[in-house]
Design a protein around this motif. Sequence first.
Motif, short mmCIF file in Angstrom:
data_model
loop_
_atom_site.label_atom_id
_atom_site.label_comp_id
_atom_site.label_asym_id
_atom_site.label_seq_id
_atom_site.Cartn_x
_atom_site.Cartn_y
_atom_site.Cartn_z
N LEU A 1 0.95 -1.18 0.01
CA LEU A 1 0.09 0.00 0.06
C LEU A 1 0.76 1.25 0.06
CD1 LEU A 1 -2.89 -0.98 2.52
CD2 LEU A 1 -2.80 -0.81 -0.09
N GLU A 2 2.01 1.12 0.79
CA GLU A 2 3.06 2.45 0.64
C GLU A 2 3.41 2.55 -0.77
OE1 GLU A 2 5.71 1.38 3.82
OE2 GLU A 2 4.47 2.22 5.10
N ALA A 3 3.50 1.26 -1.47
CA ALA A 3 4.24 1.69 -2.95
C ALA A 3 3.03 2.06 -3.72
CB ALA A 3 4.63 0.08 -3.54
N LEU A 4 1.78 1.67 -3.55
CA LEU A 4 0.76 2.38 -4.25
C LEU A 4 0.64 3.87 -3.88
CD1 LEU A 4 -2.20 2.12 -5.85
CD2 LEU A 4 -3.20 1.43 -3.51
N SER A 5 1.20 4.36 -2.73
CA SER A 5 0.93 6.10 -2.61
C SER A 5 1.72 6.70 -3.52
CB SER A 5 1.58 5.97 -0.97
OG SER A 5 2.79 5.90 -0.84
N GLU A 6 2.82 5.89 -4.23
CA GLU A 6 3.71 6.63 -5.19
C GLU A 6 2.90 6.71 -6.42
OE1 GLU A 6 7.66 5.43 -5.59
OE2 GLU A 6 8.11 6.16 -3.32
N ASP A 7 2.26 5.65 -6.64
CA ASP A 7 1.26 5.64 -8.06
C ASP A 7 0.34 6.87 -7.70
OD1 ASP A 7 2.54 3.27 -8.88
OD2 ASP A 7 1.26 1.98 -7.82
N ILE A 8 -0.06 7.09 -6.65
CA ILE A 8 -1.17 8.19 -6.35
C ILE A 8 -0.40 9.53 -6.44
CG2 ILE A 8 -2.98 9.13 -4.93
CD1 ILE A 8 -3.47 6.09 -4.15
N PHE A 9 0.31 9.70 -5.79
CA PHE A 9 1.11 11.13 -5.44
C PHE A 9 1.87 11.57 -6.27
CE2 PHE A 9 -1.01 9.91 -1.35
CZ PHE A 9 -1.74 10.95 -1.27
N LEU A 10 2.80 10.77 -6.91
CA LEU A 10 4.03 11.20 -7.95
C LEU A 10 3.21 12.01 -8.87
CD1 LEU A 10 6.42 8.06 -8.43
CD2 LEU A 10 7.03 10.39 -7.55
N TYR A 11 4.09 13.23 -9.39
CA TYR A 11 3.52 14.30 -10.23
C TYR A 11 2.14 14.87 -9.85
CZ TYR A 11 7.23 11.94 -13.27
OH TYR A 11 8.26 11.44 -13.74
N TYR A 12 1.98 14.69 -8.48
CA TYR A 12 0.69 15.35 -7.97
C TYR A 12 -0.43 14.50 -8.36
CZ TYR A 12 3.53 19.05 -6.35
OH TYR A 12 4.33 19.99 -5.70
N GLY A 13 -0.47 13.17 -9.28
CA GLY A 13 -1.37 12.54 -9.71
C GLY A 13 -1.60 13.03 -11.08
#
Length: 354
Positions: free
Chosen positions: A206-218
Amino acid sequence: MNMTIEAHTSNLVALGKFLGQFQIDGVQRHPDFSELDELTNEIHEKIDGSIHRNGWFTRENIVFSLQQWSEALKFENIEKWIGRYDLSNSGGKKIGIVMAGNIPLVGFHDFISTIICDHKVQIKQSSSDELLLPLIARFLIEQNSEYKNRIEFTKGKLENFDAVIATGSDNTARYFEYYFKGKPNIVRKNRNSIAILTGNESKEELEALSEDIFLYYGLGCRNVSKLYVPEGYDFDQFFKAMYSWNPIINENKYANNYDYNKAVYLMSEYKILDNGFLMLKEDESFGSPIATVFYQTYKDEDNLKEVLESNSEKLQCIVRKDPKPNEVAFGKTQQPELWDYADNIDTIEFLSKL
């Protein structure tokens, strides 16, 4: 004059090494490029210039993009990517590329695809992201002066091209389709990425998923903007795993979007889940506003599979634990391989057959 695939590959491998110099805390100079100090310094300055030009670009995001390309442009990756095609008759055409500007260097894959297929390229950049690519092109020209006759940037409309690759919103895509209808073209539209959760994900996943969500502000089409969760899913673990991104609320543009969207949801009396920097809203749409991730529940995998198949044209990445072929593992959406094509359209296949 034709250039061989070997020559293009060698130049792109050198470019990968060159881009690897640009780090969060400055420039780590590579001895191979000591004569290019001036160009290196100029790119370093233009990273700052890009941040002033576009409020959504941060040093972290630009450097992340440059490092991703540095990693991708390794010899073994290029060989694996290109090895599956017959490029013996490819080349000699002029390809127009219309680039988007939502995340740094978003049109770079089209650029290198055109180069390696031995075509000329005419590029119309987005005003949101127009400072870095001309300097990167200059690196290639330093490697081989033949690129000077092959790479052209234009502020006006594309002219005298044989084929075109254009990326934009659904609205601009309609215009592109009309405007470029007389030429071979790839026209890309809005796409979004989704993640499928089962409730059995580890904290690390789930922490890895946070990168998929927040990198480049989404802002990228590969950013996860929607979750599918089983009925009765407990979002506590999800929100805990997102927590390391809480400083994002200190970024002005992100905070303004968060405040605005929250106000709209509250005035409309929508039910939202909120942790102070990210909102979750139940919604059928795929594309969520900044600082919001949409979600829907599913009863069973078969039903969900049908939904996703019927919407495949709207989806860029499907993210999950133990991904199936053509799906993506948590934390990997912004680290595509050279053979992961936008909109699942094989750019090299298109360019090599012109």
